[in-house]
Design a protein around this motif. Sequence first.
Motif: not given
Length: 116
Positions: A30-31, A48-50, A74-76
């Motif tokens: 991801x980074x 950002x993550x939720x 779920x939207x993460x």
Amino acid sequence: MAKFMFLYRGGHEKMKEMSPEQMQQGVQAWMSWIQGGTDAGWLLDGGDGLNAEGQVVQSDLSVIDGPFAESKELVGGYSMVEAADLGAATELAKTSPMPAAGGTVEVRQLSGHTSD
């Protein structure tokens, strides 16, 4: 160029089966993806993550605790990108680590958000 939002769903199911090393590799993927998009100029906001918890305001204005019943929906997390069109944005979404993690990326154009 138009602006698009990527909504990330799912993928967390696989995390239960991952070793700490595999989780670290996922974070690194991801980074690297975010840094590559930022350097190339198409990633406008890595998002950002939720948090998993939240609330839902229903049509009758009652409020219930979230998330939604289907955790796979779920939207993460999210990102905002810039691309020539929906097809180009979709191709960028395919390069994200989310599909490899077993999740999905919903690609949506932001209405009225185009630049010259």
